[in-house]
Design an enzyme around this catalytic site. Structure first.
Site, PDB file in Angstrom:
ATOM      1  N   GLU A 173     -27.338 -15.356  -8.626  1.00 54.12           N
ATOM      2  CA  GLU A 173     -28.345 -14.718  -9.468  1.00 54.12           C
ATOM      3  C   GLU A 173     -27.716 -13.890 -10.583  1.00 54.12           C
ATOM      4  O   GLU A 173     -26.579 -13.428 -10.471  1.00 54.12           O
ATOM      5  CB  GLU A 173     -29.212 -13.775  -8.620  1.00 54.12           C
ATOM      6  N   GLY A 182     -35.750 -11.816 -14.743  1.00 52.60           N
ATOM      7  CA  GLY A 182     -36.023 -12.169 -13.349  1.00 52.60           C
ATOM      8  C   GLY A 182     -37.448 -11.962 -12.888  1.00 52.60           C
ATOM      9  O   GLY A 182     -37.743 -12.187 -11.720  1.00 52.60           O
ATOM     10  N   VAL A 183     -38.353 -11.558 -13.782  1.00 54.45           N
ATOM     11  CA  VAL A 183     -39.743 -11.341 -13.362  1.00 54.45           C
ATOM     12  C   VAL A 183     -40.630 -12.425 -13.973  1.00 54.45           C
ATOM     13  O   VAL A 183     -40.244 -13.121 -14.906  1.00 54.45           O
ATOM     14  CB  VAL A 183     -40.252  -9.933 -13.753  1.00 54.45           C
ATOM     15  N   ASP A 223     -30.287 -19.596  -9.013  1.00 54.91           N
ATOM     16  CA  ASP A 223     -31.271 -19.264 -10.029  1.00 54.91           C
ATOM     17  C   ASP A 223     -30.974 -20.172 -11.217  1.00 54.91           C
ATOM     18  O   ASP A 223     -29.864 -20.701 -11.341  1.00 54.91           O
ATOM     19  CB  ASP A 223     -31.133 -17.785 -10.417  1.00 54.91           C
ATOM     20  N   LEU A 224     -31.936 -20.372 -12.080  1.00 54.05           N
ATOM     21  CA  LEU A 224     -31.732 -21.307 -13.186  1.00 54.05           C
ATOM     22  C   LEU A 224     -31.325 -20.589 -14.467  1.00 54.05           C
ATOM     23  O   LEU A 224     -30.178 -20.674 -14.905  1.00 54.05           O
ATOM     24  CB  LEU A 224     -33.002 -22.134 -13.408  1.00 54.05           C
ATOM     25  N   ASP A 225     -32.252 -19.863 -15.052  1.00 51.27           N
ATOM     26  CA  ASP A 225     -32.000 -19.212 -16.335  1.00 51.27           C
ATOM     27  C   ASP A 225     -31.033 -18.052 -16.160  1.00 51.27           C
ATOM     28  O   ASP A 225     -31.277 -17.145 -15.368  1.00 51.27           O
ATOM     29  CB  ASP A 225     -33.314 -18.724 -16.936  1.00 51.27           C
ATOM     30  N   TRP A 241     -41.295 -14.211 -26.960  1.00 51.89           N
ATOM     31  CA  TRP A 241     -42.014 -12.956 -26.731  1.00 51.89           C
ATOM     32  C   TRP A 241     -42.118 -12.149 -28.028  1.00 51.89           C
ATOM     33  O   TRP A 241     -43.149 -11.534 -28.313  1.00 51.89           O
ATOM     34  CB  TRP A 241     -41.321 -12.112 -25.678  1.00 51.89           C
ATOM     35  N   LYS A 250     -47.211 -17.402 -25.615  1.00 50.28           N
ATOM     36  CA  LYS A 250     -45.765 -17.212 -25.506  1.00 50.28           C
ATOM     37  C   LYS A 250     -45.101 -18.432 -24.907  1.00 50.28           C
ATOM     38  O   LYS A 250     -44.043 -18.884 -25.373  1.00 50.28           O
ATOM     39  CB  LYS A 250     -45.466 -15.974 -24.651  1.00 50.28           C
ATOM     40  N   ASN A 284     -41.337 -23.442 -15.969  1.00 50.21           N
ATOM     41  CA  ASN A 284     -40.720 -24.440 -16.851  1.00 50.21           C
ATOM     42  C   ASN A 284     -39.481 -25.076 -16.232  1.00 50.21           C
ATOM     43  O   ASN A 284     -38.787 -25.852 -16.904  1.00 50.21           O
ATOM     44  CB  ASN A 284     -40.348 -23.798 -18.191  1.00 50.21           C
ATOM     45  N   SER A 293     -44.033  -9.890 -17.044  1.00 45.01           N
ATOM     46  CA  SER A 293     -43.353  -9.595 -18.303  1.00 45.01           C
ATOM     47  C   SER A 293     -44.358  -9.164 -19.369  1.00 45.01           C
ATOM     48  O   SER A 293     -44.123  -8.220 -20.128  1.00 45.01           O
ATOM     49  CB  SER A 293     -42.596 -10.832 -18.793  1.00 45.01           C
TER      50      SER A 293
END
Length: 213
Positions: A169, A46-47, A9-11, A25, A76, A118, A52
């Site tokens: 993750e 994660g969504v 996973d990235l972020d 947000w 956003k 992104n 979101s």
């Protein structure tokens, strides 16, 4: 079965832009007069962007049309991308380059599996784009995590069976998605004690022991 590929996973794993998401947000919600705080933000991990937004709009006193929702999501994202301009290679998570390089040296394939649209921008800003054999992200999938689509796509691009992949993750939705894909799971961050995780990583370099013993 042997682990032949790692899907990151990235972020939250290779980079930490959680605060950027929160600020973007928060700015959007404040402009709409919607209450938004850390407790709401925790539900967004994660969504997808639109999912979101739906969570945030639960606090709204009005109903939004689909067109209005798309506009809010884009607003956003614009705020978020402004903040991403601050990212540099120095913002990559500690040990990230080292574990990716170790995987490649050992012949273990590496990929990104992220719901974020992104992803290409973030990888470019971090200087990590060239380090992955495959990238699967929100620009290519229909269903976000916890649907397994993004991880199955990453495995397909790598030409590796899902059962030979491990996913790293930091979100429950991602861990569930990996399990649904038939992959092993390694949890980090706030999800380190999740029962969905096969392995728990306090640091990225601990992945070496998981893969190669």
């Amino acid at each position: 079965m042997s682990i032949l590929a790692v899907i990151f996973d990235l972020d939250g794993v290779l980079v930490h832009t959680d605060q950027y998401h929160y600020q973007a947000w928060k700015r959007m919600a404040d402009e709409e007069g919607i209450v938004f705080d850390e407790s709401v933000n925790d539900r967004l991990r994660g969504v997808s962007r639109m999912e979101s937004l739906e969570v945030i709009l639960e606090k709204s006193g009005r109903t939004y049309t689909s067109v209005e929702k798309e506009a809010l999501a884009e607003k956003k994202n614009g705020y978020y991308r402004e903040l991403l301009d601050r990212l540099t290679p120095a913002d990559a998570a500690p040990g990230s380059r080292e574990i990716i390089a170790a995987c490649k040296q050992q012949g273990t394939k590496v990929a990104i599996g992220s719901s974020s649209r992104n992803t290409p921008v973030i990888l470019e800003r971090l200087g990590l784009t060239h380090m992955f054999e495959a990238v699967a992200d929100g620009n290519e999938i229909v269903n976000s995590k916890p649907d397994p689509e993004v991880f199955l796509l990453a495995a397909k691009k790598l030409a590796i069976d899902p059962e030979c992949c491990i996913v790293v993750e930091d979100a429950e939705a991602g861990l569930v998605a990996a399990k649904r894909a038939g992959m092993k799971t390694a949890a980090m961050g706030t999800m380190i004690n999740s029962p969905t995780a096969d392995y728990r990583l306090h640091r990225l370099d601990e992945l070496k022991a998981v893969i190669w013993g």
